[in-house]
Design a protein around this motif. Structure first.
Motif, mmCIF file in Angstrom:
data_model
loop_
_atom_site.group_PDB
_atom_site.id
_atom_site.type_symbol
_atom_site.label_atom_id
_atom_site.label_comp_id
_atom_site.label_asym_id
_atom_site.label_seq_id
_atom_site.Cartn_x
_atom_site.Cartn_y
_atom_site.Cartn_z
ATOM 1 N N ASP A 286 -5.220 1.009 -7.466
ATOM 2 C CA ASP A 286 -4.817 0.621 -6.411
ATOM 3 C C ASP A 286 -3.478 1.082 -5.762
ATOM 4 O O ASP A 286 -3.479 0.333 -5.064
ATOM 5 C CB ASP A 286 -5.375 0.038 -5.798
ATOM 6 C CG ASP A 286 -4.906 -1.674 -5.792
ATOM 7 O OD1 ASP A 286 -4.022 -1.857 -7.074
ATOM 8 O OD2 ASP A 286 -5.203 -2.974 -5.057
ATOM 9 N N ARG B 283 0.948 11.112 -6.297
ATOM 10 C CA ARG B 283 1.184 9.287 -4.810
ATOM 11 C C ARG B 283 2.628 9.066 -5.693
ATOM 12 O O ARG B 283 2.801 7.745 -5.045
ATOM 13 C CB ARG B 283 0.458 8.289 -6.158
ATOM 14 C CG ARG B 283 -1.655 8.178 -6.178
ATOM 15 C CD ARG B 283 -1.916 7.152 -6.177
ATOM 16 N NE ARG B 283 -2.555 6.177 -5.581
ATOM 17 C CZ ARG B 283 -2.399 6.029 -4.371
ATOM 18 N NH1 ARG B 283 -2.922 6.911 -3.463
ATOM 19 N NH2 ARG B 283 -2.510 4.785 -3.327
ATOM 20 N N VAL B 284 2.773 10.133 -5.998
ATOM 21 C CA VAL B 284 5.067 9.498 -6.032
ATOM 22 C C VAL B 284 5.309 10.802 -5.868
ATOM 23 O O VAL B 284 5.135 11.884 -6.483
ATOM 24 C CB VAL B 284 4.837 9.020 -7.677
ATOM 25 C CG1 VAL B 284 6.349 9.588 -7.994
ATOM 26 C CG2 VAL B 284 4.288 8.193 -8.531
ATOM 27 N N ASN B 285 5.541 10.156 -4.908
ATOM 28 C CA ASN B 285 6.912 11.799 -3.763
ATOM 29 C C ASN B 285 8.414 11.933 -4.446
ATOM 30 O O ASN B 285 8.407 10.225 -3.542
ATOM 31 C CB ASN B 285 6.929 11.785 -2.986
ATOM 32 C CG ASN B 285 4.350 11.621 -2.927
ATOM 33 O OD1 ASN B 285 4.506 13.177 -2.439
ATOM 34 N ND2 ASN B 285 3.566 10.855 -2.440
ATOM 35 N N PRO C 268 -0.036 1.713 -5.042
ATOM 36 C CA PRO C 268 0.686 2.431 -3.814
ATOM 37 C C PRO C 268 1.175 3.881 -3.620
ATOM 38 O O PRO C 268 1.210 4.191 -4.633
ATOM 39 C CB PRO C 268 1.888 1.299 -3.605
ATOM 40 C CG PRO C 268 2.557 0.922 -5.191
ATOM 41 C CD PRO C 268 0.947 0.967 -5.842
ATOM 42 N N VAL C 269 0.772 3.872 -2.540
ATOM 43 C CA VAL C 269 1.587 5.361 -2.227
ATOM 44 C C VAL C 269 3.709 5.113 -2.682
ATOM 45 O O VAL C 269 4.092 4.343 -1.784
ATOM 46 C CB VAL C 269 1.062 5.710 -1.360
ATOM 47 C CG1 VAL C 269 2.156 7.678 -0.886
ATOM 48 C CG2 VAL C 269 0.087 6.122 -0.957
ATOM 49 N N ASN D 20 2.076 14.626 -8.884
ATOM 50 C CA ASN D 20 1.449 13.521 -8.671
ATOM 51 C C ASN D 20 1.167 13.094 -7.758
ATOM 52 O O ASN D 20 2.733 12.940 -6.621
ATOM 53 C CB ASN D 20 2.007 12.135 -9.121
ATOM 54 C CG ASN D 20 1.542 10.318 -9.566
ATOM 55 O OD1 ASN D 20 0.973 10.110 -8.566
ATOM 56 N ND2 ASN D 20 1.679 9.995 -10.517
ATOM 57 N N TRP E 139 7.474 6.785 -1.694
ATOM 58 C CA TRP E 139 7.929 7.871 -1.756
ATOM 59 C C TRP E 139 9.632 7.902 -1.646
ATOM 60 O O TRP E 139 9.846 6.623 -1.656
ATOM 61 C CB TRP E 139 8.196 7.629 0.166
ATOM 62 C CG TRP E 139 6.836 8.518 0.287
ATOM 63 C CD1 TRP E 139 6.016 8.090 0.988
ATOM 64 C CD2 TRP E 139 6.620 10.077 0.437
ATOM 65 N NE1 TRP E 139 4.611 8.684 0.584
ATOM 66 C CE2 TRP E 139 5.770 10.340 1.295
ATOM 67 C CE3 TRP E 139 7.468 11.015 0.756
ATOM 68 C CZ2 TRP E 139 4.442 11.581 1.050
ATOM 69 C CZ3 TRP E 139 6.936 12.268 0.607
ATOM 70 C CH2 TRP E 139 5.487 12.634 1.360
ATOM 71 N N PHE F 151 2.655 1.874 -10.663
ATOM 72 C CA PHE F 151 1.451 2.886 -10.934
ATOM 73 C C PHE F 151 0.306 2.830 -11.198
ATOM 74 O O PHE F 151 -0.436 4.004 -11.462
ATOM 75 C CB PHE F 151 2.728 3.649 -11.507
ATOM 76 C CG PHE F 151 3.886 4.262 -10.814
ATOM 77 C CD1 PHE F 151 3.837 4.321 -9.057
ATOM 78 C CD2 PHE F 151 4.896 3.525 -11.529
ATOM 79 C CE1 PHE F 151 4.734 3.882 -8.690
ATOM 80 C CE2 PHE F 151 6.606 4.645 -10.820
ATOM 81 C CZ PHE F 151 5.963 3.844 -8.869
ATOM 82 N N THR G 40 0.587 -1.258 -0.093
ATOM 83 C CA THR G 40 0.164 -0.052 -0.054
ATOM 84 C C THR G 40 0.861 1.245 0.158
ATOM 85 O O THR G 40 0.451 2.256 -0.890
ATOM 86 C CB THR G 40 -1.185 -0.022 1.699
ATOM 87 O OG1 THR G 40 0.070 0.068 2.355
ATOM 88 C CG2 THR G 40 -2.654 -1.175 1.049
ATOM 89 N N GLU G 41 1.934 1.318 0.397
ATOM 90 C CA GLU G 41 3.249 1.854 0.464
ATOM 91 C C GLU G 41 4.505 1.754 0.666
ATOM 92 O O GLU G 41 5.029 0.155 0.631
ATOM 93 C CB GLU G 41 2.809 3.305 1.776
ATOM 94 C CG GLU G 41 3.672 4.070 2.017
ATOM 95 C CD GLU G 41 3.827 4.624 3.426
ATOM 96 O OE1 GLU G 41 3.624 6.084 2.851
ATOM 97 O OE2 GLU G 41 3.863 4.617 4.572
#
Length: 275
Positions: free
Chosen positions: A151, A189-191, A153-154, A187, A156, A147, A101-102
């Motif tokens: 669903d 969800r993509v950091n 994932p987040v 985006n 980082w 991506f 999920t992350e």
């Protein structure tokens, strides 16, 4: 060379894909050249895929589904094919990426695979071994389809500033790679954060690592060395690496300042601006 008449569909996902492609093509009454023309590929390439000598791409699979009316069959199969072509020691990582999920990643010297462009990935994979390079690159890039999931994932990523400066693949490849990083700027969800060289000693000096968080399963810490993987759910290791990651993210530049630094690197090193 694989004999198409002896191709065993049960030998591997790639063999099964080739067997089905040949069967569906012949059922449609098409030659290799004719199907290649419809798909905008050469008949030779179609033949190589049918004989399990070439790994199909998601794009090829989507076109094959449309041309042969197979209702997404090849688009589904290609996911299995590409995952099966990953090195055995890395297949578990691909599974973690799909289930998480992350994902939190720290990289000391290069852009991680999920964010690599084709040229950059090819340069990394071909640094020491150029065999089957095109196929190995396609397999790596296919992981980025995570991506596109509903669903997804987040994600980082904390990258050392050194990763922005190590010129992998040459100036044009590197410029394209840095521009690709900037394409994620909006985006949520993509950091991407950059850990500047000016921070000096930091919590990630022992090396790169990834953290995979799940909805109901324990967090996994993943590290790797030459040709081997080291995933673990050991609570002490997870606690230690989670604390390290918190410190790395706190020491890194903000998302906005990280993007600005990437832009400055492009301008300073390659002489042009990225919007």
């Amino acid at each position: 060379m694989t004999n198409i008449n002896a191709l065993d569909p049960g030998a591997s996902p790639l063999d099964y894909y080739g067997f089905e492609l040949r069967r569906r093509r012949e059922a449609a009454g098409l030659t290799l050249k004719q199907l290649g023309g419809i798909l905008n590929y050469t008949g030779s390439l179609v033949g190589q895929i049918e004989t399990a000598r070439k790994v199909p791409t998601p794009e090829f699979s989507e076109r094959a589904d449309a041309a042969l009316g197979t209702d997404g069959l090849f688009s589904r199969l290609v996911e299995l094919v590409l995952r099966s072509r990953l090195p055995a020691w890395f297949q578990q990582v691909a599974e973690l990426e799909m289930r998480a999920t992350e994902v939190c990643s720290f990289q000391t010297h290069m852009v991680l695979g999920l964010l690599q462009t084709q040229g950059y990935a090819q340069a990394v994979l071909g640094a020491l071994d150029r065999s089957d390079l095109e196929d190995r690159t396609a397999v790596r890039l296919a992981r980025q389809r995570v991506f596109e999931k509903g669903d997804a994932p987040v994600f980082w990523a904390v990258l050392s500033e050194a990763a922005l400066c190590l010129e992998i693949g040459g100036p044009e490849v590197m410029r394209e790679q840095l521009a690709h990083l900037l394409s994620f700027e909006d985006n949520l969800r993509v950091n991407i954060q950059v850990l500047p060289l000016s921070v000096g000693a930091h919590a990630g000096l022992t090396g790169s690592f990834d953290l995979y968080h799940f909805a109901s399963d324990p967090t996994i810490v993943y590290t790797e060395s030459y040709g081997s993987e080291h995933p673990t759910a050991n609570p002490d290791t997870v606690k230690d690496c989670s604390l390290r990651y918190d410190h790395l993210r706190a020491a890194a530049l903000s998302l906005k300042d990280s993007a600005e630094l990437i832009r400055r690197v492009v301008e300073d090193r390659y002489g042009d601006a990225v919007a």
